[in-house]
Design a protein around this motif. Structure first.
Motif, PDB file in Angstrom:
ATOM      1  N   TYR A 103       0.901  -1.155   0.000  1.00 26.93           N
ATOM      2  CA  TYR A 103       0.000   0.000   0.000  1.00 26.93           C
ATOM      3  C   TYR A 103       0.941   1.206   0.000  1.00 26.93           C
ATOM      4  O   TYR A 103       1.556   1.521   1.026  1.00 26.93           O
ATOM      5  N   HIS A 143       0.389   7.085   1.604  1.00 30.93           N
ATOM      6  CA  HIS A 143      -0.881   7.802   1.428  1.00 30.93           C
ATOM      7  C   HIS A 143      -1.265   8.413   2.781  1.00 30.93           C
ATOM      8  O   HIS A 143      -0.669   8.095   3.807  1.00 30.93           O
ATOM      9  N   ASP A 153      -4.580   8.737   5.396  1.00 33.78           N
ATOM     10  CA  ASP A 153      -5.851   8.039   5.617  1.00 33.78           C
ATOM     11  C   ASP A 153      -7.030   9.013   5.610  1.00 33.78           C
ATOM     12  O   ASP A 153      -8.167   8.609   5.381  1.00 33.78           O
ATOM     13  N   HIS A 157       1.945   7.638   5.229  1.00 29.74           N
ATOM     14  CA  HIS A 157       2.397   6.310   5.671  1.00 29.74           C
ATOM     15  C   HIS A 157       2.040   5.279   4.610  1.00 29.74           C
ATOM     16  O   HIS A 157       1.144   5.505   3.785  1.00 29.74           O
ATOM     17  N   TRP A 183     -10.290   2.519  11.114  1.00 26.27           N
ATOM     18  CA  TRP A 183     -10.212   3.971  10.924  1.00 26.27           C
ATOM     19  C   TRP A 183     -11.267   4.620  11.792  1.00 26.27           C
ATOM     20  O   TRP A 183     -12.418   4.142  11.873  1.00 26.27           O
TER      21      TRP A 183
HETATM   22 ZN    ZN Z   1      -3.266   3.940   5.651  1.00 26.65          ZN
END
Ligand code: ZN
Ligand code: PD2
Length: 290
Positions: free
Chosen positions: A193, A196, A198, A266, A282
């Motif tokens: 991933y 980016h 969040d 991150h 989240w």
């Molecule tokens: Zn993330």
């Protein structure tokens, strides 16, 4: 004791006081036997007393979590004065490190090995390609920056997930209702991933429908469900931090505004050998869809 052995509120209080003072269950059972309780009855009385105590401690923890949540602006781990561990609902987690800017805390042993194994087993048959939020059009879309597969479990989907969600709420002093569905992700070799944020950029046209359902994201908890053979660290490029994925550990970070100045860029680095499993929670400003 010459009177017949009886289970009374006073006796239960006594069992709790003795246990909290450090006396072992065996010791207490011996004393109950001396007071005229048969073995099975003594075990029943002790179990009932300690179970009731556990329930009341859990209820109290929930109240404390809800009260402090009401006064927080972002989820936070009240890790002050560098404790070695924190108690969250039903589990003690070690505090492995803390950083203040950005706010990052690494917890050790937040999940038990058996809980990690169960989450993976529940997910394995339901994997689909992971998406990212479509900031242009709203909704979600596939994106080359996120190559994992995974699935999401709505709040309270299983007893295990409910327990973990209550633990997270107590750990981060943030209401359970403000947590999104739990995302379980699997990364095979080479999957990652890329870095980016969040939070969602509120200036993007597709942000509105996302923000309408619970407001901005203000915190993330990434829980590692296994230990990859190689690779798969979570990195924070702005501060040069790389956190090894270790089964049961969890990294928490919060961001009080949707802006790069939070330094919360991150990513999940590519897995080099084996596979990597995480569960991500989240946290939103407000109550969001279950
Ligand atoms: Zn993330
Ligand atoms: O899997 C990870 O390490 C990771 C890294 C960055 C997960 C997420 N972000 C996420 O789920 O947001």
């Amino acid at each position: 004791m010459s009177t017949p052995a009886e289970d009374t509120p006073e006796l239960r209080q006594w069992i709790i006081r003795q246990t909290e003072a450090g006396r072992s269950p065996n010791d207490l059972l011996t004393e109950l036997a001396a007071r005229g309780f048969g073995e099975a009855k003594a075990v029943d009385v002790m179990t009932a007393a300690l179970q009731a105590r556990l329930e009341s401690v859990r209820a109290r923890n929930d109240v404390v979590a809800a009260e402090s949540a009401a006064s927080n602006t972002v989820p936070q781990s009240l890790v002050k004065d560098w404790p070695q561990s924190v108690y969250a609902f039903d589990r003690e987690a070690r505090v492995l490190f803390t950083i203040n800017e950005p706010r990052i805390v690494l917890f050790g042993g937040l999940l038990a090995n058996s809980e990690c194994d169960e989450l993976i087993a529940q997910t394995r048959r339901h994997l689909t390609d992971s998406n990212v939020i479509d900031v242009q059009g709203g909704g979600e879309q596939r994106h080359g920056d996120r190559t994992s597969t995974g699935t999401a479990f709505g709040r309270g989907a299983t007893p295990l997930i409910t327990r973990i969600e209550r633990r997270i709420a107590a750990l981060l002093h943030w209401p359970m209702e403000n947590g999104e569905a739990l995302q379980i992700l699997r990364y095979a070799v080479g999957q990652q991933y890329k870095p980016h944020y969040d939070y969602v950029d509120p200036n993007q046209p597709g942000a509105e429908p996302f923000l309408a359902r619970g407001g901005q994201r203000v915190g993330s908890l990434v829980m590692y469900l296994n230990t990859p053979k190689a690779g798969g660290a979570t990195n924070f490029p702005d501060i040069g931090l790389e956190i090894a994925a270790v089964k049961g550990n969890a990294v928490f970070f919060s961001y009080d505004r949707p802006h790069p100045s939070t330094k919360t860029l991150h990513g999940g680095m590519p897995v080099r050998a084996g596979e990597k499993w995480v569960a991500t929670k989240w946290l939103r400003v407000s109550r969001t869809d279950p």
